[in-house]
Design an enzyme around this catalytic site. Structure first.
Site, PDB file in Angstrom:
ATOM      1  N   GLN A 288      85.304  13.041  16.360  1.00  0.00           N
ATOM      2  CA  GLN A 288      84.363  13.269  17.452  1.00  0.00           C
ATOM      3  C   GLN A 288      82.931  12.968  16.997  1.00  0.00           C
ATOM      4  OE1 GLN A 288      85.284  13.893  20.553  1.00  0.00           O
ATOM      5  NE2 GLN A 288      83.265  14.213  21.435  1.00  0.00           N
TER       6      GLN A 288
ATOM      7  N   LYS B 100      90.478  17.703  24.957  1.00  0.00           N
ATOM      8  CA  LYS B 100      91.382  16.605  24.574  1.00  0.00           C
ATOM      9  C   LYS B 100      92.697  17.161  24.034  1.00  0.00           C
ATOM     10  CE  LYS B 100      87.556  13.437  23.657  1.00  0.00           C
ATOM     11  NZ  LYS B 100      86.677  12.764  22.698  1.00  0.00           N
TER      12      LYS B 100
ATOM     13  N   ASP C 137      90.270   5.760  19.937  1.00  0.00           N
ATOM     14  CA  ASP C 137      88.957   5.744  20.595  1.00  0.00           C
ATOM     15  C   ASP C 137      88.510   4.310  20.886  1.00  0.00           C
ATOM     16  OD1 ASP C 137      87.593   8.091  21.275  1.00  0.00           O
ATOM     17  OD2 ASP C 137      87.100   8.537  19.189  1.00  0.00           O
TER      18      ASP C 137
HETATM   19  N1  GUN Z   1      81.412  11.540  21.689  1.00  0.00           N
HETATM   20  C1  GUN Z   1      81.151  11.307  22.998  1.00  0.00           C
HETATM   21  N2  GUN Z   1      82.162  10.612  23.577  1.00  0.00           N
HETATM   22  C2  GUN Z   1      83.077  10.398  22.595  1.00  0.00           C
HETATM   23  C3  GUN Z   1      84.337   9.750  22.578  1.00  0.00           C
HETATM   24  O1  GUN Z   1      84.831   9.196  23.584  1.00  0.00           O
HETATM   25  N3  GUN Z   1      84.985   9.754  21.362  1.00  0.00           N
HETATM   26  C4  GUN Z   1      84.453  10.343  20.255  1.00  0.00           C
HETATM   27  N4  GUN Z   1      85.160  10.271  19.118  1.00  0.00           N
HETATM   28  N5  GUN Z   1      83.285  10.947  20.249  1.00  0.00           N
HETATM   29  C5  GUN Z   1      82.601  10.987  21.420  1.00  0.00           C
END
Ligand code: GUN
Length: 292
Positions: free
Chosen positions: A100, A56, A123
């Site tokens: 995350q 990311k 998110d």
């Molecule tokens: N864990 C798995 N997918 C995601 C996501 O799209 N965002 C976040 N913050 N954690 C995740």
């Protein structure tokens, strides 16, 4: 199916969208004197989470965003993490941030998610953004479901009137994609079935799908016998399977047994290179929206 299925190439679609995002970032830099800025909070050292978060951050740099990676120890308390979240909410140099998931078991992930300012929740996990999505109001859409919609749009996949079966009811993917694909919009207007661990005779349900979205988190769970001839298959899973024949010592597979399912489908997402790159692209789109 006669002929090869269409590959729904998330890398190609993502790269096309990222070129537009980069232009948007340049315009923000001109207007506001600084680039869109995303922060990612990583708690602990889980290998998969680290890989996702680093991807990311790298994607931000590629489109001219600023990014900040905040690594915190596994032992952080819930109160300390809440305090970091409050600090990020107040940081005016920051347009959006993510924490995350998963978080360590001693931290209440819901409490953390709910502490994020909905205006910075790129998110789309905060209840305010989830509510806006359900009501069709402006807000941040969760990255993976929104990435799936962008991919279907890019390949002009017809959705109106189709029967879509979603396998898996997670808050992050299954539940929101079932809502988005049933909206009166494109992509959408599907008749949606949301299947889960208590669904009886799952293969008989999945075989009815014109569009099958698999987000169950089990490697190669969906086999050819579970798929209708000509279905569009969207595979959200990604798993490392030990494989001594590979240099890395593993291969990546999805929730679908690709080799046997692909020949039955009219279109299918590969793993890797399908939904994964689209999740990151959607996060960038949300960050640009927050910056604007
Ligand atoms: N864990 C798995 N997918 C995601 C996501 O799209 N965002 C976040 N913050 N954690 C995740």
């Amino acid at each position: 199916m006669t002929g090869a299925p269409q590959l729904l190439d998330g890398k190609r679609c993502g790269d096309t969208l990222k070129a537009e995002i980069a232009k948007g970032a340049a315009a923000v830099r001109l207007q506001r004197g600084r680039a869109p800025h995303l922060a990612a909070v990583l708690v602990g050292s889980d290998g998969a989470s680290r890989t996702y978060v680093e991807a990311k951050v790298k994607a931000c740099e590629a489109v001219g965003f600023r990014s900040t990676l905040i690594r915190l120890p596994e032992t952080i308390t819930e109160e300390e993490l809440l305090s970091r979240v409050h600090g990020l909410n107040e940081d005016h140099e920051l347009d959006g941030f993510i924490v995350q998931l998963p978080l360590p078991p001693h931290v209440d992930a819901d409490r953390i998610t709910q502490a994020i300012d909905p205006k910075k929740d790129v998110d789309g996990f905060h209840p305010v953004n989830v509510g806006n999505m359900v009501l069709g109001l402006p807000g941040f859409l969760p990255a993976t479901p929104s990435g799936i919609c962008e991919l279907l749009k890019f390949y002009h996949v017809e959705t109106a009137g189709k029967h879509c079966v979603v396998v898996g009811r997670s808050n992050i993917v299954g539940t929101p994609i079932s809502i988005l694909l049933s909206r009166n919009a494109y992509p959408g207007n599907c008749t949606v079935t949301l299947a889960h661990s208590r669904t009886k005779d799952l293969p008989s349900v999945t075989r009815k799908a014109d569009i099958l979205v698999v987000a169950i988190g089990k490697p190669e769970f969906v086999t050819a016998g579970m798929v209708k001839e000509g279905a569009v298959v969207v595979d959200v899973g990604i798993h490392r399977i030990p494989d001594a024949s590979k240099k890395a010592g593993f291969r990546l597979v999805g929730d679908t047994a690709f080799a046997e399912v692909a020949p039955r489908s009219s279109a299918i997402t590969p793993v890797p290179g399908g939904v994964g790159p689209m999740t990151i692209t959607s996060l960038l789109l949300n960050t640009l929206k927050a910056a604007r």
